[in-house]
Design an enzyme around this catalytic site. Structure first.
Site, mmCIF file in Angstrom:
data_model
loop_
_atom_site.group_PDB
_atom_site.id
_atom_site.type_symbol
_atom_site.label_atom_id
_atom_site.label_comp_id
_atom_site.label_asym_id
_atom_site.label_seq_id
_atom_site.Cartn_x
_atom_site.Cartn_y
_atom_site.Cartn_z
ATOM 1 N N THR A 9 0.805 -1.220 0.000
ATOM 2 C CA THR A 9 0.000 0.000 0.000
ATOM 3 C C THR A 9 0.839 1.271 0.000
ATOM 4 O OG1 THR A 9 -0.179 -0.124 2.416
ATOM 5 C CG2 THR A 9 -1.983 -1.086 1.135
ATOM 6 N N GLY A 11 5.372 2.827 -0.252
ATOM 7 C CA GLY A 11 6.807 2.578 -0.197
ATOM 8 C C GLY A 11 7.331 1.518 -1.136
ATOM 9 N N ASP A 53 -3.453 -8.881 6.519
ATOM 10 C CA ASP A 53 -2.650 -8.587 7.706
ATOM 11 C C ASP A 53 -1.726 -9.779 7.888
ATOM 12 O OD1 ASP A 53 -1.539 -8.214 10.194
ATOM 13 O OD2 ASP A 53 -3.422 -7.902 11.245
ATOM 14 N N VAL A 54 -0.450 -9.605 7.575
ATOM 15 C CA VAL A 54 0.468 -10.756 7.570
ATOM 16 C C VAL A 54 0.652 -11.361 8.952
ATOM 17 C CG1 VAL A 54 1.725 -9.972 5.522
ATOM 18 C CG2 VAL A 54 2.549 -9.301 7.810
ATOM 19 N N TYR A 146 14.337 -4.030 15.961
ATOM 20 C CA TYR A 146 14.205 -3.922 14.504
ATOM 21 C C TYR A 146 15.375 -4.620 13.819
ATOM 22 C CZ TYR A 146 14.151 -2.142 9.773
ATOM 23 O OH TYR A 146 14.160 -2.066 8.396
ATOM 24 N N GLY A 177 20.094 -0.195 2.775
ATOM 25 C CA GLY A 177 20.469 0.746 3.819
ATOM 26 C C GLY A 177 19.495 1.905 3.838
ATOM 27 N N GLU A 183 7.158 5.776 3.764
ATOM 28 C CA GLU A 183 6.588 6.082 5.079
ATOM 29 C C GLU A 183 7.414 5.508 6.223
ATOM 30 O OE1 GLU A 183 2.717 4.375 4.935
ATOM 31 O OE2 GLU A 183 1.878 5.962 3.675
#
Length: 248
Positions: A9, A11, A53-54, A146, A177, A183
């Protein structure tokens, strides 16, 4: 080929879906935001869309069932859905943020991959392309969970190739990188646009189109070639020295 892209949706995912559609593939763009998917389908004739929704196993199963009934077997899975939340050190990080990153970046990728792989193995044909990050290799302050999720993406990808040795099922980890024009940082800083803009100030970061072209290149290679991992950085970025804190 029939290609399913997660997190499409915005990027990287949106750019990948558009690029592959323009290259003549049948593309299923998935994501959580139905309004964005509807807009994409309106703008791009022939693009299939489905809300996914994964992190929800039932949603993954329903989406793949629908996709296979609609377009046929999935030849390529692009596991793009993922996010970073917060940049606080580990002792001050929000545990809910950590859990959301693990649910999306790790469990979501695992759910989709496990659903797609059996058919690919049976047909002896397919690609699983995972979006990792240089954060999985080079740590930075606040990157804690992350970075750990992206290290998982790399290790999971090469582990799958070990499982699949001798089969024409390709698994690759694309590890960018600094990437702008998406977003990503707005999400990380929970809508603080000024803070997000600071990340890219004075730089020329990678763009979503660069990642889309990389996916297209992987799919153009001879079938006997597997690229285990691709690490990309803009020329304004490079790995840094180890941090040494000195007293006195």
């Amino acid at each position: 080929m029939n290609i399913l892209v997660t997190g499409a949706t915005a990027g990287f995912g949106e750019a990948i879906a558009k690029y592959l559609l323009q290259a003549g593939h049948t593309v299923i763009a998935t994501g959580r935001r139905a309004d964005r998917l509807d807009a994409l389908a309106t703008q791009h004739k022939g693009l299939h869309t489905h809300v996914l929704d994964v992190s929800d196993r039932a949603s993954v199963a329903a989406t793949f069932d629908w996709a296979e009934q609609t377009v046929g077997p999935i030849d390529v899975l692009v596991n793009n859905a993922g996010l970073a939340l917060g940049l606080e050190p580990g002792d001050r990080a929000d545990l809910d943020d950590w859990e959301t990153m693990i649910d999306t970046n790790v469990k979501g990728l695992v759910y989709c991959t496990r659903r797609a792989l059996p058919g690919m193995v049976e047909r002896n044909h397919g690609w699983v392309i995972n979006l990792g990050s240089t954060a999985g290799t080079y740590p930075y302050p606040g990157g804690n969970v992350y970075g750990a999720t992206k290290a998982f993406v790399h290790q999971f990808s090469v582990g799958l190739r070990s499982d699949l040795a001798g089969k024409n099922v390709h698994v690759a980890s694309i590890e960018p990188g600094l990437g702008g024009g998406t977003e990503f940082s707005n999400t990380r800083f929970k809508g603080d646009d000024a803070k997000a803009a600071k990340v890219y100030e004075g730089t020329q970061p990678l763009q979503a189109e660069d990642i889309a072209a990389t996916v297209g290149w992987l799919l153009s290679l001879p079938e006997h070639v597997n690229v285990n991992a691709i690490e990309l950085m803009p020329t304004c970025q490079a790995p840094g020295p180890l941090v040494v804190v000195r007293n006195g």
